[in-house]
Enzyme design. Structure first.
Site, PDB file in Angstrom:
ATOM      1  CG  ASP A   1      67.453  74.945  67.291  1.00  0.00           C
ATOM      2  OD1 ASP A   1      68.224  75.891  67.560  1.00  0.00           O
ATOM      3  OD2 ASP A   1      67.861  73.824  66.933  1.00  0.00           O
TER       4      ASP A   1
ATOM      5  CG  ASN B   1      75.202  79.231  69.102  1.00  0.00           C
ATOM      6  OD1 ASN B   1      74.305  79.992  69.467  1.00  0.00           O
ATOM      7  ND2 ASN B   1      75.068  78.422  68.074  1.00  0.00           N
TER       8      ASN B   1
ATOM      9  CG  ASN C   1      72.841  68.945  65.047  1.00  0.00           C
ATOM     10  OD1 ASN C   1      72.407  67.875  65.463  1.00  0.00           O
ATOM     11  ND2 ASN C   1      74.064  69.372  65.298  1.00  0.00           N
TER      12      ASN C   1
ATOM     13  CG  HIS D   1      73.134  70.305  70.843  1.00  0.00           C
ATOM     14  ND1 HIS D   1      72.691  70.979  69.743  1.00  0.00           N
ATOM     15  CD2 HIS D   1      73.768  69.204  70.370  1.00  0.00           C
ATOM     16  CE1 HIS D   1      73.037  70.310  68.646  1.00  0.00           C
ATOM     17  NE2 HIS D   1      73.696  69.237  69.000  1.00  0.00           N
TER      18      HIS D   1
ATOM     19  CG  HIS E   1      70.663  79.770  67.612  1.00  0.00           C
ATOM     20  ND1 HIS E   1      71.740  79.479  68.408  1.00  0.00           N
ATOM     21  CD2 HIS E   1      69.898  78.651  67.591  1.00  0.00           C
ATOM     22  CE1 HIS E   1      71.647  78.219  68.841  1.00  0.00           C
ATOM     23  NE2 HIS E   1      70.538  77.692  68.364  1.00  0.00           N
TER      24      HIS E   1
END
Lengths: 368, 424
Positions: B305, B94, B278, B178, B62
């Site tokens: 991640d 995202n 998560n 996910h 990310h």
């Protein structure tokens, strides 16, 4: 928030030492870091023990030594006696000049009033913050709120919060001299409740070793159950957790080392005490049981119905407020075996004992 | 760039090559010669004890730009990737706005141009990750997108998921999920197990991951002709489900993160919100199954991640705190420490998970340590012992529970696109 604030990243456990040099040994941040360094366990545990030599907090019963518990219970006996004296009550001066802030991020009436009265009777000044009409509802973080309160110079904070671990988290971030009392965090712990329950159980049953205490209700969401389990086990009591299978946490037998069952009647047969937990109506939206009627028929105590197989000497506790007709009916709640009102009275005494114990570490160098 | 790398151990799974004492001559960014006893003609570096591998690729990071530049930017994120020894990463969609449109793709590409680290971009599978309309897959594919995902959330509707599969296969897009059954994980910051029970926090059960994974595999198989990739799997059951699907020939690949094989749920008690992930950290039993899955090929890739968050987003209570940690700079040391040094995976197997398989899943061209090809190399010392310190962090955010940790395995440098980087 720039790099300076970055110092707090990872501040739960490892990684304090390296910051010492550039913060300067004398700064309050450095002092806090030094203290935190001496605490090896996790956020939920690390500030619970008496160990920070400069400070006593009450965060859990899980990490509270049995000698400390015994002393707190003994002192609460003393305060109960004292509170028996008819008014006007002579205010103690033990905590004169101390200020306690009651920070109730989650609503509570009984616990809040109980703490306020205990503070007043010990001679402390106090302020109380409740969720309505405070910045808590305006998106200020819990840490910011507490730092602001601390900046106004308080000596202790009593914290209630809907999320597990918050008092421990705050304890890790507050300066050395500010004591922290957990007044209930999420479904984690409610240590003063367990202390007052134990004091009343001890008064009613004597030595708790081998005594069978059955805790009934919403175990999954109950901080009262968790605090009681740890405390009662320290005194050698046999604890049974009872509730509908949807409200029993997974692996509870293994995690707590207790018996777990969904059959209240069987569990009550040899019980010396039964502790009925309050059903939080607002939490039941998740559909944990079909209706309150279904619940109370299986897990409520009534004069004639459910739980009738318990022995006549079995005492009944409830942390309050009772949903009459759900956990207890009026007859049981007001009956001879009920300790409900005694628990309330004991609550003030236990909290007086806790306050006294916390600040005592500062006024004398005596080590237990 | 001209450089002679000397005395290196070259491990290149694509050529089944493991050779020590090798010299690599790089001219103008291209591997000109590989041999022994090559004479330096300009810059040289002695790499005795080090491994030279085809460049590592992290297919799940990310980078937060556009929209959340206070957490990370493309520049700082690629800098962290470079410090972590990666020569390529794939950034997740995202962002704000999300990567649902080609104009966001061009914006990101422009920012990443000319970097040592190659940036591959993942688009959304539904518009703005809302789960209601298909994203513009055709246009996204034309702008160079190879993978789509609504990462951060799972697509709830099975009917919509079926349509995503059906539509994506026209453009040969890898569909990444996910896996989270959201009705079972409301306000659940930790694994449902010992820690949730003890601390009274709502548990995020392993079955909530496995339900969505199973559904997707069934749908992918039903639709046919589509490639499915399960992101950051965390449970023993998930490993079993993927293993079984692969044995039936379903086109499924999957990844795990270093933190899911390095830490158990117990870390929550030590590290608080820094251990809030998560999917959540699980149990030793899950870790054992994950390592078994890496060993037998069930799990294809190791992805970080990498999830940067600002201090105030982690320095709060367990429920309000953001999920995830930064991972680019600790990936290699965690992998070497927990997989290679512990004897569970060979270096060849490990490099395969970090370099070969991610590119294969994305159908990117493979990179090899071979004469005549662009030098795209990750160089590390598999035996170096060191301590990870906060001042080492290149990412804009510092949210990691690994500060102060001792590791075995350290990045020495990386080379790609005619550029080289040597952290120390």
């Amino acid at each position: 928030m720039g790099k300076q604030v970055g110092v707090w990243v990872g501040c739960f456990g490892a990684g304090f030492k390296r910051r010492k040099s550039w913060l300067g040994e004398g700064s309050s941040v450095a002092k806090l870091i030094l203290r935190a360094e001496s605490l090896k366990a996790g956020i939920f545990a690390h500030l619970v023990r008496e160990t920070p030599p400069t400070r006593r907090d009450l965060l859990t019963t899980e990490h509270l030594p049995v000698e400390t518990i015994t002393r707190l219970l003994d002192r609460s006996d003393y305060f109960v006696e004292m509170l028996r004296i008819p008014s006007p009550f002579q205010k103690l001066r033990t905590l004169e000049g101390r200020t306690v802030a009651n920070l109730f991020f989650e609503n509570s009436t009984r616990t809040r009033i109980s703490f306020e009265l205990a503070e007043r009777r010990m001679g402390a000044d106090h302020v109380t913050l409740t969720p309505s009409g405070s910045s808590m509802t305006k998106g200020e973080s819990v840490l910011d709120t507490v730092r602001v309160i601390e900046a106004m110079k308080v000596d202790a904070v009593v914290v209630r919060h809907s999320v597990s671990g918050v008092p421990g988290f705050l304890a890790g971030h507050l300066p050395t001299h500010v004591h922290v009392v957990n007044a209930g965090d999420g479904a984690h712990e409610h240590p003063t409740q367990a202390l007052l329950d134990a004091a009343e159980l001890r008064a009613a049953l004597g030595d708790l070793r081998g005594k069978r205490v059955v805790i009934v209700g919403d175990i999954l969401h109950s901080r009262v159950a968790r605090s009681n389990v740890w405390l009662l086990k320290k005194f050698g009591a046999e604890v049974v957790l009872v509730g509908p299978s949807t409200l029993l946490p997974r692996h509870a037998e293994k995690v707590f080392g207790v018996e777990v069952s969904w059959k209240m009647d069987d569990a009550l047969v040899k019980a010396d005490a039964v502790m009925m937990l309050r059903i939080q109506m607002e939490r039941m939206a998740g559909g944990f049981f079909p209706s309150l009627e279904d619940y109370s028929s299986r897990y409520g105590l009534s004069a004639s119905g459910a739980g009738a197989r318990r022995s006549a000497s079995c005492v009944i506790l409830h942390p309050g407020p009772v949903n009459l007709g759900v956990e207890l009916d009026a007859e049981v709640s007001g009956g001879e075996q009920s300790l409900v009102l005694k628990q309330v009275k004991r609550g003030v005494a236990v909290r007086m004992a806790v306050l006294e114990w916390m600040f005592e570490s500062e006024t004398s160098s005596r080590v237990e | 760039m001209n450089l002679l790398l000397q005395n290196a151990r070259i491990i290149d799974p694509s050529q089944k090559l493991d050779a020590s004492g090798m010299d690599i001559e790089i001219r103008n960014g291209v591997i000109a010669r590989i041999g022994q006893g090559l004479k330096p003609d300009g810059d040289s570096r002695d790499l005795a004890g080090a491994v030279v591998a085809p460049g590592f690729f992290d297919m799940h990071v990310h980078l937060r730009e556009p929209g959340q530049e206070y957490k990370e930017t493309i520049e700082s994120g690629l800098g962290a990737a470079m410090a972590g020894g990666f020569t390529g990463v794939c950034c997740m969609p995202n962002t704000e706005p999300s990567i649902s449109d080609p104009f966001v793709v061009s914006y990101i590409k422009e920012k990443a141009a000319g970097h040592l680290v190659d940036l591959t971009i993942c688009g959304t599978m539904t518009k703005d990750r809302a789960g209601e309309e298909l994203s513009r897959m055709d246009a996204l594919a034309k702008s160079g997108i190879r993978m789509i995902s609504d990462d951060g959330v799972a697509l709830r509707s099975s009917q919509m998921m079926r349509r995503v599969f059906e539509y994506a296969k026209m453009f040969d897009l890898l569909v990444t999920q996910h896996c989270e059954e959201h009705t079972m994980t409301v306000k659940a910051p930790v694994n449902e197990g010992r820690v949730s029970t003890k601390l009274g926090l709502t548990g995020w059960p392993s079955v909530a991951e496995e339900i969505v994974l199973s559904r997707d595999i069934l749908l992918a198989e039903y639709v046919g002709g589509v490639r499915y990739h399960a992101a950051h799997l965390s449970t023993k059951g998930s490993v079993r489900i993927v293993r079984e699907a692969k044995s039936r020939g379903v086109a499924v690949t999957c990844e795990v993160t270093p933190h899911h094989f390095a830490l158990t749920e117990d870390a929550v008690e030590r590290h608080g919100t820094m251990a809030k992930m998560n999917p959540p950290l699980r149990t030793q039993e899950d870790i054992d199954a994950i390592i078994e899955g890496l060993k037998d090929g069930t799990i294809d890739c190791i992805s970080t991640d990498h999830a940067p968050h600002a201090t105030h987003e982690k320095e709060t209570d367990m429920v309000s705190a953001a999920f995830g940690i930064i991972g680019l700079e600790t990936a290699l040391p965690l992998g070497i420490t927990h997989l290679v040094e512990s004897g569970r995976l060979s270096l060849v197997e490990y490099i395969t998970k970090c370099s070969v398989n991610p590119r294969a899943a994305l159908r990117l061209p493979q990179v090899s340590v071979k004469e005549g090809t662009l030098a795209n190399l990750t160089i590390f010392d598999p035996k170096a012992k060191w301590r990870f310190m906060e001042q080492d962090i290149r990412s804009k955010s510092h949210n990691t529970p690994f500060i102060g940790q001792d590791f075995v395995g350290k990045v020495i440098g990386s080379i790609n696109n005619g550029l080289s980087h040597w952290p120390r």
